[in-house]
Design an enzyme around this catalytic site. Sequence first.
Site, mmCIF file in Angstrom:
data_model
loop_
_atom_site.group_PDB
_atom_site.id
_atom_site.type_symbol
_atom_site.label_atom_id
_atom_site.label_comp_id
_atom_site.label_asym_id
_atom_site.label_seq_id
_atom_site.Cartn_x
_atom_site.Cartn_y
_atom_site.Cartn_z
ATOM 1 N N ARG A 92 -2.957 -2.424 5.474
ATOM 2 C CA ARG A 92 -1.557 -2.750 5.205
ATOM 3 C C ARG A 92 -1.054 -3.729 6.272
ATOM 4 O O ARG A 92 -1.477 -3.670 7.433
ATOM 5 C CB ARG A 92 -0.756 -1.450 5.287
ATOM 6 N N THR A 365 1.947 -5.990 -6.691
ATOM 7 C CA THR A 365 0.769 -5.279 -6.296
ATOM 8 C C THR A 365 -0.242 -5.320 -7.442
ATOM 9 O O THR A 365 0.121 -5.527 -8.582
ATOM 10 C CB THR A 365 1.210 -3.818 -6.043
ATOM 11 N N THR A 383 -1.490 -5.919 -2.278
ATOM 12 C CA THR A 383 -0.211 -6.448 -2.735
ATOM 13 C C THR A 383 0.361 -7.534 -1.841
ATOM 14 O O THR A 383 0.022 -7.622 -0.659
ATOM 15 C CB THR A 383 0.816 -5.281 -2.810
ATOM 16 N N ASN A 385 3.680 -7.415 -2.182
ATOM 17 C CA ASN A 385 4.934 -6.704 -2.421
ATOM 18 C C ASN A 385 5.601 -7.271 -3.669
ATOM 19 O O ASN A 385 5.181 -6.973 -4.769
ATOM 20 C CB ASN A 385 5.866 -6.692 -1.215
ATOM 21 N N ASP A 407 9.601 -3.345 2.664
ATOM 22 C CA ASP A 407 9.260 -1.925 2.465
ATOM 23 C C ASP A 407 9.741 -1.047 3.632
ATOM 24 O O ASP A 407 9.735 0.175 3.535
ATOM 25 C CB ASP A 407 7.746 -1.749 2.286
ATOM 26 N N SER A 436 4.544 2.822 2.248
ATOM 27 C CA SER A 436 4.074 2.305 0.960
ATOM 28 C C SER A 436 4.079 3.393 -0.093
ATOM 29 O O SER A 436 4.040 4.588 0.221
ATOM 30 C CB SER A 436 2.647 1.776 1.137
ATOM 31 N N SER A 437 4.096 2.973 -1.354
ATOM 32 C CA SER A 437 3.922 3.920 -2.460
ATOM 33 C C SER A 437 2.539 3.804 -3.094
ATOM 34 O O SER A 437 2.238 4.533 -4.043
ATOM 35 C CB SER A 437 4.978 3.663 -3.541
ATOM 36 N N GLY A 457 3.345 -1.255 -8.963
ATOM 37 C CA GLY A 457 4.592 -0.830 -9.602
ATOM 38 C C GLY A 457 5.658 -0.360 -8.637
ATOM 39 O O GLY A 457 6.563 0.376 -9.025
ATOM 40 N N GLY A 458 5.528 -0.765 -7.360
ATOM 41 C CA GLY A 458 6.569 -0.418 -6.386
ATOM 42 C C GLY A 458 6.741 1.091 -6.291
ATOM 43 O O GLY A 458 5.774 1.852 -6.292
HETATM 44 O O1 DON Z 1 3.468 -0.724 -0.876
HETATM 45 C C1 DON Z 1 4.355 -0.569 -1.715
HETATM 46 O O2 DON Z 1 4.791 0.507 -2.030
HETATM 47 C C2 DON Z 1 4.926 -1.795 -2.394
HETATM 48 N N1 DON Z 1 4.857 -2.921 -1.511
HETATM 49 C C3 DON Z 1 4.189 -2.044 -3.673
HETATM 50 C C4 DON Z 1 4.743 -3.236 -4.422
HETATM 51 C C5 DON Z 1 4.381 -3.269 -5.847
HETATM 52 O O3 DON Z 1 3.719 -2.402 -6.369
HETATM 53 C C6 DON Z 1 4.927 -4.404 -6.636
HETATM 54 N N2 DON Z 1 4.261 -4.524 -7.891
HETATM 55 N N3 DON Z 1 4.634 -4.269 -8.963
#
Ligand code: DON
Length: 553
Positions: A92, A365, A383, A385, A407, A436-437, A457-458
């Site tokens: 990360r 991501t 990702t 982000n 984040d 992060s998720s 998917g954030g």
């Molecule tokens: O690490 C995370 O939780 C976010 N940066 C992920 C971002 C993400 O999945 C965007 N894509 N759809």
Amino acid sequence: MSRSRLLSLALLACTLHAAHPVRARKAMVVAQEPHATDAGVAVLQSGGNAIDAAVAVGFALAVTHPTAGNLGGGGFLLLRKSTGETTFLDFRERAPAKATRNMYLDDKGNLTRDSLEGWRAAGVPGTVHGLALAHQKYGSKPWAELLAPAIKLAKGFPVTYSVSKSLQNSELLAKFPESRRIFQRNGRFYEPDELLIQPELGRTLERIAKHGPRDFYEGETAKKFAAEMAANGGLITLEDLKNYRTAERKPLTGAYRGYDIITAPPPSSGGLGILHIMGILESSGYTAHGAGSAAAIHYVAEAMRRYYADRAEYLADPDFVKVPVSGLLNKQYIAARKATIDPARASSSDSIRQGKPPANESTETTHFSIIDAQGNSVALTYTLNGSYGNGVTVPGLGFLLNNEMDDFSAKPGEPNMFGLVQGEANAIQPGKRPLSSMTPTIILKDGKLFMVVGAPGGSRIITGVLQVILNVIDFGMNAQDAVDAPRFHHQWQPDKLSLERGFSPDTIELLKSRGHTVDSISSVANVEAIVVQKDGWLSGGTDPRSHGKAAGY
Ligand code: DON
């Protein structure tokens, strides 16, 4: 068999449309872009292992899936070797040394857009470091051979309809001259099937192929990158790049209904999330009304709501903050959280605060899933982000930069890009990794590999991955059905239950009558899954919400 189990199976039989997963006898790659999947399968077919394939897919996606594939971002790699050995590589991004707690606030204390767009939004990239460490420790093929497909794709690959539209529609790319020149040809947009040629990125990849990760962190690429950063008011220095390290961590493990779950530890909030929520669900009987029923959605959403309240308070980079991992997984704590769920009524998020888990006893991501012919498996999520990250392509180097700094809790208590309200634990500090998720996960049944799964998917990654696993384990769906089925999401704040298309109007009415504020969203994550069938065949489910490909041999 209990009556309720019989009922749920009967309901299931009526609701399933049984899409066919892609099947392969020995090895498989499921990724979000077809050229990248093909690059991975070719590596596997020529005798490479799952890590070799992951390196090839990771670099290929950096070329063919610019919205998320990257050199300028970071991610997590979960590996389970066929011997049973597991590891987690955390590559990360880290906050630059010059980062400060309030760097995204103006003089009035209001949030600016600097954590989202432009040079100052970037954390120190980890992707090249992480893929190189994975290769050095666990790979088998020559490094340069694994970068060759990406280098070839950088010489030109035909863009699909969706990539063409995505590039054309990006207002973010249009704001930065180098991005606009490369990805939007200064307004002469790429039509479907036209070749996207990326010579600068190709040369960067060639240097990395020749000199290894040193090029990116100390060599020519690093020096040019640091110089551009300085010239454009960014924070990342050559020292930051030299100091970047991938953290090798112990995966988080747990059990659910006889399956062993191996998943992402902090600084991911995902692994803890799925295990905590599964803990609430395990003996709740929530499956009794069947997949997609209002009763099941309600119960799972209430469990989600409670976890996200804890996430906001307790989760952060474990190298900086003591995360109560075992406390959040403690059986009594989970039972106490569960006891606050009313199966008939939605709670209000204002009334749900973080709980008090016991202290630890001791102390856009993209995701791809890979299984090789020896039974080694990799789940990798990485990702930039946001879609196309911070929008900046480093001049002369051809790669986009992340906006992962968003984040962090840029202002504790205020929502970030994903509407996540986060706390002090996740405040910005130099060298720290933002929470992060991302939730790359591998599941075993009777000690044998059963499932490899993950998603972009954030904030919805956790709930998306969770539901696909539940669809397989609790509702008996195949890999493709499990991925296809409509999904829902609750993240505590904002207090609403978000539904994809595909739930019946009756179900939605029932949810409203239980007290949920319901809204609709286009997607809850894009899940890429492989399930090992009882007969040993691999079945791959690629998410129809995106444009990926499952393939194998
Ligand atoms: O690490 C995370 O939780 C976010 N940066 C992920 C971002 C993400 O999945 C965007 N894509 N759809």
